[in-house]
Each structure stands twice: as structure tokens, then as C-alpha cells.
Enzyme design. Sequence first.
Site, mmCIF file in Angstrom:
data_model
loop_
_atom_site.group_PDB
_atom_site.id
_atom_site.type_symbol
_atom_site.label_atom_id
_atom_site.label_comp_id
_atom_site.label_asym_id
_atom_site.label_seq_id
_atom_site.Cartn_x
_atom_site.Cartn_y
_atom_site.Cartn_z
ATOM 1 N N CYS A 1 -2.099 9.446 -7.788
ATOM 2 C CA CYS A 1 -1.673 9.635 -9.183
ATOM 3 C C CYS A 1 -2.842 9.472 -10.148
ATOM 4 C CB CYS A 1 -0.603 8.603 -9.500
ATOM 5 S SG CYS A 1 -1.263 6.929 -9.398
ATOM 6 N N CYS B 1 -3.307 14.743 -1.585
ATOM 7 C CA CYS B 1 -4.217 13.748 -2.155
ATOM 8 C C CYS B 1 -5.238 14.393 -3.080
ATOM 9 C CB CYS B 1 -4.969 13.027 -1.028
ATOM 10 S SG CYS B 1 -6.172 14.105 -0.209
ATOM 11 N N LEU C 1 2.259 -11.147 -20.922
ATOM 12 C CA LEU C 1 1.241 -10.366 -21.642
ATOM 13 C C LEU C 1 0.781 -9.284 -20.668
ATOM 14 C CD1 LEU C 1 -1.027 -13.173 -23.184
ATOM 15 C CD2 LEU C 1 1.034 -12.157 -24.118
ATOM 16 N N ARG D 1 -15.811 -12.564 1.709
ATOM 17 C CA ARG D 1 -14.403 -12.198 1.876
ATOM 18 C C ARG D 1 -14.242 -11.407 3.158
ATOM 19 N NH1 ARG D 1 -12.320 -7.099 -0.104
ATOM 20 N NH2 ARG D 1 -10.639 -8.049 -1.304
ATOM 21 N N MET E 1 1.524 22.452 6.825
ATOM 22 C CA MET E 1 1.524 21.030 6.461
ATOM 23 C C MET E 1 0.102 20.514 6.308
ATOM 24 S SD MET E 1 3.084 19.798 10.050
ATOM 25 C CE MET E 1 3.085 21.020 11.349
ATOM 26 N N GLU F 1 -3.402 18.004 17.835
ATOM 27 C CA GLU F 1 -3.190 16.655 18.353
ATOM 28 C C GLU F 1 -4.306 16.076 19.219
ATOM 29 O OE1 GLU F 1 1.462 16.399 19.236
ATOM 30 O OE2 GLU F 1 0.508 18.199 19.992
#
Length: 1311
Positions: free
Chosen positions: A27, A92, A233, A397, A1020, A1243
Amino acid sequence: MLLSFLREKLRLTGTKYGCGGGGCGACTVMVSRYQPATKTIIHYSANACLLPLCQLHGAAVITVEGIGSTKTRIHPVQERIAKAHGSQCGFCTPGMVMSMYALLRNKPQPTMEDITQALAGNLCRCTGYRPIVDGCRTFCQETNCCQANGVGNCCLNGANNADEPEHPQLFDKDDFLPLDPTQELIFPPELILMAEMANPQTLTFCGERMTWVSPTSLEELVQLKTSNPKAPLVMGNTNIGPDMRFKGVQHPLIISPTRVTELFEVTQTPQGVCLGAGCSLSEVRSLLEKLVPQLPEEKTELFKALIQQLGNLGSQQIRNVASLGGNIMSAYPNSDLNPILAAGNSKVSVISRGRREVPLNQDFFVSFGKTILKPEEILVSVFIPFSRKGEFVRAFRQAPRKESSFATVTTGMRVFFSEGSRVVQDISIYYGGMGPTTVSAAKTCAAIVARPWDDETLSRAYDILLDELALPPSAPGGKVEFRRSLTLSFLFKFNLEVLQKLREMVGLIIFLQNVITDELPEKMQIKPLPREIQRSLQEFQHVSKGQSNQDPVGRPIMHRSAISQATGEAVYCDDIPKTDGELFLALVTSSRAHAKITGLDVSEALQLPGVVDVITSKDIPGKKVRSMFGYHEELLAESKVSCIGQMVCAVVADTRAHAKRGAAAVKISYEDLPDPVFTIEEAVEKSSFFEPLRMIERGNVTEAFKSVDQVYEGEMRMGGQEHFYMETQSMLVVPVGEETEFNVYVSTQWPTLTQDAVAETLDIPSNRVTCHVKRIGGAFGGKVTKTSILASITSVAAWKTNHAVRCVLERGEDMLITGGRHPILGKYKVGFMNDGRIVAADIQYFTNAGNTVDESVLVVEKILLHMDNTYNIPNLRGRAAACRTNLPSNTAFRGFGVPQSIMVVENMVNDVAVVLGRPPDQVREINMYKGLSVTHYKFEFSPENMLRCWEECKAKSDYSARRRAIDQFNQQSRWKKRGMSLIPIKYGIAFAESFLNQAAALVHIYKDGSVLVNHGGTEMGQGIHTKIQQVASRELHIPPSKIYISETSTNTVPNTCPSAASFGTDANGMAVKNACQTLYQRLEPLRQKDPKGSWESWVRAAFFEKISLSATGFHRGPDLYMDWDKMEGQPYAYYTFGACCCEVELDCLTGDYRTVKTDIVVDIGRSLNPSVDIGQIEGAFMQGLGLYTLEELKFSPSGLLYTRGPSQYKIPAVCDMPLQFNVYLLSDSHNPHAIYSSKGIGEPVLFLGSSVFFAIKDAVAAARSESGLVGPFSLDSPATPERACLACASRFTQKIPDSKPGSFKPRALNI
Ligand SMILES: Cc1cc2nc3c(=O)[nH]c(=O)nc-3n(C[C@H](O)[C@H](O)[C@H](O)COP(=O)(O)OP(=O)(O)OC[C@H]3O[C@@H](n4cnc5c(N)ncnc54)[C@H](O)[C@@H]3O)c2cc1C
Ligand code: FES
Ligand code: FES
């Protein structure tokens, strides 16, 4: 939200819905704002699904439609992504385009690092990212070196190159439109005027259930917050937004402080910088980045650590809107900023009735999502101090995926030494991900302070830390052992970095040697994993010299819809405009895994605004079940449910929002039934299987075991996989208005199945139902059976209400309801000789099929058919069962069981190699089929091209030399290891169920010479329409531009077969060829009559001579079969072969890895379209990489799927792309069994993603040998950082005490 406003109100449907939670980037739009203070305009990318419309007052938004269109001019970004073949299903693509567009607006000549960062939050399930990155790379100013001869080495270097034929390229950069920043849309001048207005007004927006107030001054903000302390907020809305959407949190009043300038002020003091709490994380990062070079190095330790964390936090779109204050106040347990801010002694300034300063320390975070601040207090700014001389600050991290992923554990660490001393004056360590809040390791720090930074101090510190941050085995978030080990690893990494710094600072070499007595410092060093994406090679063969220039077959033609996809004009199911009176359907699903339904109360739902009806099983006029293998699957559960997520009823309302609210108001009461079955082991114990169980045997396995040198037994568990097609299940059923006729617009791979299902459900003949499939936003096997069920339910609603009804699943619903790839447990016993020959193997496969049979029996069959992979094992036995459990039913998924089947076999071969102490590639080679061969189901084939792929892959990857280099690297590096693997594949193409191999086509030539092709395949993203267009072009001898394919529909081509089994083009291509040949022959007399005429003139003449210009084509397909009683057959038309070599670098302390290089060689015969085929290869490989190393479905102990969105379920992103990703199509290969000698490719390559798994396993083995561990070890799939790290068995993981099984309830099931 902006997304629904754009899509539903403005009908700008180029911006897509993929997840609704900021996790996929589909989006993405660009937001521009004018900043009166600096008189500048800023542009940034953002996720429209999280952007509140009210927040956009004064901003300009540009969507994909705004930057270019086919009607005007396409933008260079759209053109380059499309022409570089970066758009397959295209769902996408608009998001990718907009992320890149926003980057270029800020930096017209970006670096590769800029590009990968900009795209980090955009997921693509089709392409494997390489072509997208390559398209975007053309904007970089970098050398034009192709690097074909290795890093930095161009093909133009070297003596022989003059003689070498030029490699054909997939696209030509010289064709591209230049990027001209002066052509971009300007910021609307009226918005500048508005922003400069002296007296801005408070804005108030009132909605159905909420009021939004946007004050303009701090004073007003304080007043509002004081009188409404519960009102949040909203700044970036990246916490509040997902909470409202996914957790149903309601806020009657929202305060938006984005126009309060005090929240954005930045000041510098002699002690540090003060950043307004409203600054976005991107702004914070660029501010700090600007400051670092301006300040003495010693002052910027904390800044640098923050910059590092900010680079990995969320995605660019998230960082562009998420605020610093919002991150702190959200008080996420795994916030990346809070631990480092706290460790760095930061403070916040808050205001309410008065102002106060509050230190960000262990007292600040009180519980999950809560801070010490009072509800009415507002965070105004954050003070970030300079570091001092002798102070070192670091952040670390570890996340399930390197980028765009919340951390599993994250930490901030700071230590302070007085000058010239190694005695610790002050230290603070904070962790995220180790409990409900950011936690301080205060006891550990206390044990270090005032002591010398040496081995003894640190050794004690590890033990104390382990004690201090203990987690119960069933702690929320799971991964307990891993998380605990990460706390130690991070401290160790900090230790190494501090030692390095100390050495630089005080030159204490002797001191260093005392500290690390057992290891060499160089060996201990841990540099970050490599991350520079290099140019990749895509090698394919030129078309033959004699081929006409007009003939497109064999050429790298762009996907025929790529441009429309890149401009957002391509129409997907949910982009179809709303019809008059259209209703929306929302599903109500079971919250119990195994229960009787004792009551269904829909009264409250029916009273809600907009709700029209509730559809239950009783409303179905026809068949209430779908049947397979003698089992029935209810469309809507009537009296009993057998999994969480089973559909019970559906609410129909005038809008999406009303339907969802209605669905939430339906009350179902249950009576739990005993003993739900979740795991494979439970199913086996209770013999809970779907019949028939299958078995196959060649030779005499039992006897053979008696004569072998060695026998080894092992097992492997492999998790399932979510399809994660970017477009969720979508359909629109429109009653035509007479004679019970329906048009069904649906995103399915098998329109005929949906047609049959709707007709049966409504009890009408099939001729009243027309299914239309324009295009599908990704499917991967998941849009066959499940879609037909969803469409049936939607059709009942349309039939009952006599209105058009739309159903589009939300991402979470889709993941919950529709199942995915079958998880498996494979057990093997293998007998082999000391020279490496495998003589006997007995393999048992158990799949977790879920609560209905779906296609599970067929999956099980395919598992057994592929269990030989490329190996000629003379005595081979396989048994396989589909376990019936109380989990959502699993279904077809690209590869249909093969990726699970071969994984077990390759693991077994790997184990044999380890037992024998021989390189796995040698054992693989020894056992490969050679010469004319026969499989275990007595199918004769030639493995010649399989062996060619293997040899070529070894050569292209420079396997032997790199193997030596890796061994050397591993000797010199203690904590990072490299691993490599070479994996082959032999993949059978076509359906063993012979009737599914047929195909038909209908081709019309219109009087103007334009041609409309209809065939049974669905588009597809795999490029079937592009290839079919090429076929028609060759057969009709006309350019592809004269040929159009509008859609796939059941009224043009009836009784079609699914686009699946990598067979779509094989079958439909032949049918179209047949139709075109008929037409071409019909035109022959006219051509003879007028040899100089044109296509158009012959067509016109044909019309006047009453020659039919329409023809059907048919392809019977091969007659394949498998006789399971005789254990023999011919289930495939032919094999596609391939081999893949991958190298990874693994950080043994965290399990983090990077695929350094991938070389794939594939035999696909004569490629019809190398760009499409290479795209399928790369996309399938990356999906396999996800399956085997990343994607993890987690279920709660009661059978609820936890992982219901991109935040919890990680599919590969740009950061997972191999740094060098080479694909080579085997040259001079021919295949007599398919169209123009090509081969099916959708595949086969998915399995080759396992090469990354085995490379990780290889690296883990090297790490284990450092701990004295040799021999086979088990590593289940996916080899996530957690599994890889624990398997390394470092001295840190070994410190973690085992939790006694049975003594606690694990947080997630091991299904
Ligand atoms: C897809 C995704 C990925 C993410 N990945 C990461 C990650 O890897 N690491 C990480 O640390 N975070 C991550 N986040 C979290 C993100 O950083 C935070 O949600 C964000 O920083 C919150 O800021 P916001 O402005 O959007 O807050 P909002 O959603 O607008 O507000 C959040 C809360 O903070 C309060 N608040 C906001 N500003 C103030 C203020 N000035 N004074 C008092 N209260 C205030 C609000 O009342 C509200 O309760 C991710 C989020 C998403 C959606
Ligand atoms: S739909 Fe907005 S990020 Fe996924
Ligand atoms: S092309 Fe990216 S999701 Fe399909």
C-alpha cells in the site's frame, strides 16, 4: 485509513491491500509536506493502510497512478521495474514502484544500500527480488562492470574475451527513459499558502464512532489531554493503528498532536541533544547521522549505536511516520530504542500541569505497554547525552528476519572506564524481548562495576546474567532457550568490541592476551555479516540464427501486463468497481478446535447498522459439502467444528466495515469434545489418518539391510508453509438477474472447479455459472480447492439476497482459514557400504493434513514418487500417511509434497556422508542415476541432463576451490563459520491423473486482424499469457502486439484443468498452437491468392469469403497413470532437472546468516521465454529459501494459529536475497514431450532452496567441531536463526539449562 479512502472512495485501486498492518508495503504511497520553518518540502514513503486520513491535512499524497500511466507517460521507475522483469503477478509492484519513487525524489542517484533500504519493507512473493533490484539499480551511478568474471572483474578483462560470444541479456538498459527530476509533480502551491497561514485552526473530524481533534499549540494539547487522559495521542499510528484494526481496540476520541511545533524541536546543549518527541524515526536517524561527523568521536558512541538500531527498526515506511515519542511510550517489550536509550542515560521531558524530567531507566517501564508516566502526561522531548572519553556504547539485536522484523532480543550496553584504566567505573545493560518490559540487567552490572574488565569478571557476569534474566519455559513469545542464550552472546559480543576499543585506547596488548588466554584475538573477531548485493548472472541461449526476427519464441519478452501492473492500472478481483447495491461478506469462524456447536446467536449482529443477513449452512439450497476421496468437507459447519478457523456462518452487510462488525457480534456456543489431535505423533498414536495410506517398494529392503556395511537411522521434521500470495482470497458473485444465472469474478487457479462448486451449491446447472479470472495476485497452489469453497459460500449470499456479494479475506483470516503446505515428520533407516553406496533405504513420511482431506492423499502420493530424487537406490521402501488432525486443513502448495519428500532424502544422504566422514557431494554423486535408468516406480528415463546440470553447477560455482577457501575461513574464525552445499533435483512434470493433462483453447480473429486468444490457463504471475501470446504469434506469423488475452473464463473455454503441476503452458500452449494452426491453414488459400497481401487483407478477404475466423484447439495431453497396487506407472511426462550450490556465512552466536552466493543450473529444454523462466527459477528458489530457513507457523496449545500476518510470519524480503544470485539455463537441451521442446518450470526449483539449509547445516557442523562435537546431528526445517544457533552448541547455549519435557506447557505446539 488512507488506503480504503483511495481504493473505495477515489477508486484509485493501484494502491493495494496486502496486510493492513504496515508489514508488506503493498500500500506504499508518497506523502509530501511543506515545512514553513525551513521553507522546504519533504517527501517520504508511507504505508497507506496505517495513515489516518485526518492526519493528512495539509499534505500531498502521490499514488502510483499519479506518477505515470499508459494513457500519458509511464514513469522511469515503472518502466524499469517492468522491463527488468521485476513484475510477475504484479500485486506488489505498485508498492515497490512507490518506495523507489520516494527514494528518487530525495536522491535521484541512489546507492545500492539506499535501494535495498528503501525496498526492505516491500514484500514480493513471486520474483525473488533480483529483477526488481536490478531494475532499480539502473538508477545508481556505478561502474558498468558486469562482474561476470567475479567481484570487480568485468567480462571485458582478460585476453580471451574477444573471441567469446556475447551473452544475451534479459533487458537492454539503453531502451530506458531517462530520469528527469524536473518532470516530477510539483507540490500544490495552495498547500504552501495554507501551511504559512499565521493562525492555524484546531481541526475536528467526527466519524461514525470516533472524533479526531488536532490542536495547534502545546497549551491546547495539554488541555485536551488533561480533560481526556484516556484519549491516545496519535502520531505515526503504527501502534494505535494495528491495535484498533487487529485487537478491536476502540477510541471514541483521538488527539493528533502533529501540528504542535514544540514536539518537533531539536536543540543541542553542551551535554547532548534534545529531540522533539514528535520527530519521526527517520528524522532522528538523519539528525544523528549529520551530527556524528561534526562531533569528536568519543562523544558519539550513543548516537552511533542509535543509528545502528534505527537502521534495522521496522521498514523505511514505518520509520518515516513512527515517532520517537511513540516508540518510547508504546513501551513494547522488544522496542529497539528503549534499551539503548536507557543504557545511554537518556531522559524524557514531559508536560501536563507542569513540566518534569524523567530518566529513562528500569523504573520507567512498568508493565507490558505501560510506562511510569501518568495518562494525562505528554512526552515533549527526549534528551540524548553525548558519550564521554572512555565510554563505549553498543546495541545488538537478533530478529527472525534481518530487516523489517521486530527483534527476538535486542539490547543496549554502555560501559565507562576512567582514563587509561581497565577498571569499570559505570556500566548499564538493558534488554528488550526478555519479559513484558524493557529490563535492566542491574545485578549483572553490579557484579562488573569497580572490577577490571577481564575474563574473570566477565565469566561471573555471564552466570549472574543467566540467573537474573531467567525466563520460565512457557514464557510468552516462546524461544526461551534461544532468548536466554542471546543475552549471553550479546554480552560476549560487547566484550569483544570493548576489548578492541580498550586496545585502541590504552594499547593494552599484554592485558588483552591475559584476558583472552585460550584464543587468538583475530580468530575471535566478529565482523558484521556481508551485505553488499553484487551483480548476478543470468545465462541463457540465444535463439537459433535462422529464427525470424518476428518470431518471439525463445526471446526474453517482458511479462505482457508488466507495464499495467507497474502503473497500477492492472485490474485484480477487488479492483473491480462496486456494482449497485453490492454487499460485502465477512466470515465467522470457529474459536474451538474440536467441539459441538450448541448455539448460534445472530440477533445482535442483525441489529447492527448495515447488516443485511447472516448465511448459515441451512441457507444452502444445494450440496452443503465438497467431497474428495469419499470424505466430505462442509462449506459451513452445522453441528460440529473440527478446527479453529473453520467457517461457521457469514455476515452480509452494505460495507466491509459493517460486515466485519456484524461478524464480530455473532455468538457461537460450544461444548468441547474430548481429545483434540494436533500433532503428528498424536495422530499416529490414535491412528488418525485419511485413507488410503500409500506404500511403494523396489527391491527387497529388509534383505538388503542384512548385507550392508553400516546402518543409520534418523528423522527429520519439517514445518509447513503459508502461501502468502500477496493478493488474499478474493471473489465477487453477481446475480445476472434472470434464470438463476451468476457471474463469478474470482481469483482462482481453477475456474472450472469454482464453477462446478457454485453450481452444486446452488443446485443449478453449470451453464448458469460463468467464472471469470482476469489475473491472480499470486496463488502457489492455495487458490484451488479453498477458493472454490469460499466462492460457494459467497454465491449462497448472492443467491439469497439477490445482490452482488464480494468477499475479500483479510490477511489474518486468510492465513487462519485456508491452510498451507503440509508439515511432515520423516523417519529413515539407511543401509550403505563404506565406499558410499546406499544399498537400502526405508523411509516413512507422516504429513499433518489438518481437519479435512482436501488434496492430502495426492500430496502423499507425490511424496513417495519423488523419494528417489536423483539417486538410484536399489532397495527402496516408502510409506506415507496423511494424518487427520484438528488444525486447519492443508492443501496444495508449489511442489505438492516434493519439497518435503526430497528434504528427508537429502538429509539422509547428508547423514550418510557425515557418518562416513566424506564430503556430501561425493556421496550424492556416487549414488546418482547414471545411464539409461529406471525409477522405483519402473519409469525409464535418461539422467544425462541431470548429470550435466550437476557438473555444470560444480564448474560454474567453482565448487572445489571455494570448498577449500571455506575450510580455511573456518579455521581462522571462531564465531563465524561458512558453509556450502550442492543439491540436485529431478522433478516430474504433469499430472498422474491423466484427465487433468488435457487443455482447450478458443482463438478468434477479428475483421481488423486483431486476435483474441482464450485458453484454460490462469495468469498468476507465472507468465502463461505471455508465453501463450508468443506461441500464437509464431503459429499465426504475426507480431505479439496483434494478439490479446483478456481473461480466462468458463464460457469461452469449458471444462478446463487447474493451472498447476508446472503443466499450464505445456498443455494450454499445445491447445492454442492447435487452434492457431487450424486458422492459419484456413487462410492459406487467401495467402496463395494474394501472396503480397498483408495479414489484415487476408483476414478481411476470409470474412468476405465466409471462412470462419474462429477456431477451437485441443490437446489431449499425455496418458499418464500410477498403479499403486502394482507400485508402478508412468506418472510424469518428463523430468525437469537442476542443481544448486549455495554458500552461507553464519554468525554462530546469534544464528544469523547470509547467503553469500547462489549458482543454479536448470535444464528447462528450449526456454520459451528466458526472462519468464529465470523469473520462475529465482522466485521458486526464494520461496524454498523461506520454507527451509525462515518461515515458521506457530500454533497455540489449543490449536490457534498465532502467526496470522507479516509481523509474526516472515517470508523472505530483499535482505534475504543471495548477495550473488546466478542462474544458468542448461544449453542445447531438447524435450520432445512439450511445446517447442520447452519444459515446465513453476515448481521444480523450489526444492533447491534447501541448498541454503544444507549450507547452514554445514556451517553449524564446523561450529560444533570447535566444541568437540562430530558426527550427524539433527537440525529441523526451517533452519531459523534460533535452530541454527542452538545447534552450534556454543559455550553460551550450553549454559542454558534444559527444561524437562512434561514439566511445563510449551507455548507453541510442535505439530
Ligand atoms: C510493521 C511494524 C514494524 C515495526 N518494527 C519495529 C521494530 O523493529 N523495532 C521497534 O522498536 N519498533 C518497531 N515497530 C514499532 C514502531 O516503532 C512503533 O509503533 C512506533 O515507534 C510508535 O510511534 P507512533 O508515532 O507510530 O505511535 P502511535 O501509534 O501514534 O502512538 C503510540 C502510543 O504512544 C503514545 N504517544 C505517542 N506520542 C506521545 C507523546 N508525545 N506523549 C505521550 N504519549 C505519546 C500514544 O498515546 C499511543 O498510546 C514496528 C511497527 C510496525 C507497525
Ligand atoms: S497493506 Fe499496508 S503494509 Fe501491507
Ligand atoms: S510480483 Fe511481487 S508479489 Fe507477485
